[in-house]
Design a protein around this motif. Structure first.
Motif, mmCIF file in Angstrom:
data_model
loop_
_atom_site.group_PDB
_atom_site.id
_atom_site.type_symbol
_atom_site.label_atom_id
_atom_site.label_comp_id
_atom_site.label_asym_id
_atom_site.label_seq_id
_atom_site.Cartn_x
_atom_site.Cartn_y
_atom_site.Cartn_z
ATOM 1 N N PRO A 28 31.975 35.063 45.383
ATOM 2 C CA PRO A 28 32.180 33.634 45.037
ATOM 3 C C PRO A 28 31.863 33.285 43.584
ATOM 4 O O PRO A 28 32.660 32.621 42.915
ATOM 5 N N GLN A 29 30.699 33.707 43.102
ATOM 6 C CA GLN A 29 30.304 33.348 41.735
ATOM 7 C C GLN A 29 31.213 34.010 40.701
ATOM 8 O O GLN A 29 31.625 33.371 39.728
ATOM 9 N N MET A 30 31.536 35.270 40.915
ATOM 10 C CA MET A 30 32.429 35.965 39.993
ATOM 11 C C MET A 30 33.814 35.315 39.991
ATOM 12 O O MET A 30 34.437 35.148 38.935
ATOM 13 N N ARG A 31 34.281 34.949 41.164
ATOM 14 C CA ARG A 31 35.602 34.325 41.276
ATOM 15 C C ARG A 31 35.620 32.978 40.552
ATOM 16 O O ARG A 31 36.574 32.663 39.827
ATOM 17 N N LYS A 32 34.580 32.194 40.746
ATOM 18 C CA LYS A 32 34.504 30.898 40.087
ATOM 19 C C LYS A 32 34.470 31.054 38.567
ATOM 20 O O LYS A 32 35.192 30.362 37.837
ATOM 21 N N CYS A 33 33.643 31.972 38.086
ATOM 22 C CA CYS A 33 33.539 32.196 36.643
ATOM 23 C C CYS A 33 34.865 32.659 36.062
ATOM 24 O O CYS A 33 35.283 32.190 34.998
ATOM 25 N N THR A 34 35.535 33.572 36.753
ATOM 26 C CA THR A 34 36.789 34.120 36.244
ATOM 27 C C THR A 34 37.852 33.031 36.133
ATOM 28 O O THR A 34 38.526 32.905 35.095
#
Length: 212
Positions: free
Chosen positions: A7-13
């Motif tokens: 989730p966090q990586m997806r949001k940042c990307t």
């Protein structure tokens, strides 16, 4: 897939890709817009280029004092608001239009420089180079789209590109507030470190990081 699996990586990307795209579109658009507005092209371009220096100074004075996220959001939102107000002002007040457009250039210049910091600090070491390359690729796309967006829409109404730039900037300013703050935090080494950014940290883990 590691850039979007959690989730966090997806949001940042997703947010960083949009931020790179927006920065390129507004930055290039405001520069090229100088060729289709009235006034002295050389004087306007000089004023527009001169804001690069104060933008860098403001970043140096703020980024390690109040963090990355707030200046990032304010610079994008400020550029968006400046573009919208510029579009609404009559050409009779040309000096005011130039002043506000210059403030918009100041804001998007800051955003363009801050996105480098944020992009590198939000990815773990094994994915950092690839993540920055992927997200900054949207900058190239924005640079390609900017002239078509500017000149095609200007044929319909000369201020229409500014409205588009303003909307893009305001959306970006809101989105970057969803990113975790990275000031004073060690660069993440793993995807788990990225997922834990912005979350309350257990005492034992905090003591271990402080000791390190």
């Amino acid at each position: 897939m590691d850039l979007v699996r959690t989730p966090q990586m997806r949001k940042c990307t997703i947010i960083l890709m949009y931020a790179w795209f927006t920065s390129a579109v507004i930055y290039q658009g405001l520069v090229m817009r100088l060729g289709i507005v009235s006034g002295s092209l050389y004087v306007d371009f000089f004023i527009s280029a001169a804001v690069e220096l104060p933008a860098a100074i403001i970043i140096l004075l703020s980024i390690d004092r109040i963090g990355r996220r707030l200046p990032f959001a304010l610079s994008n939102a400020g550029a968006g608001i400046a573009c919208l107000i510029t579009a609404a002002i009559s050409t009779d007040l040309l000096w005011l239009k130039i002043t506000l457009a210059t403030l918009g250039r100041l804001g998007i210049t800051m955003a363009f420089e801050i996105v480098y910091f944020v992009n590198t600090e939000l990815y773990p070491t094994p994915l950092r180079n690839f993540g920055v390359s992927l997200c900054s690729g949207m900058c190239d796309l924005g640079g390609i789209i900017a002239p078509f967006l500017l000149f095609r829409l200007a044929e319909l109404w000369v201020e229409l590109p500014l409205i588009i730039f303003g909307i893009l900037g305001l959306i970006c300013g809101g989105l970057v507030l969803l990113l975790p703050e990275t000031m004073g935090i060690s660069l993440p080494e793993t995807i788990e470190d990225v997922e834990n950014l912005g979350r309350p940290m257990r005492n034992d883990k905090k003591e271990k990081m402080d000791y390190s």
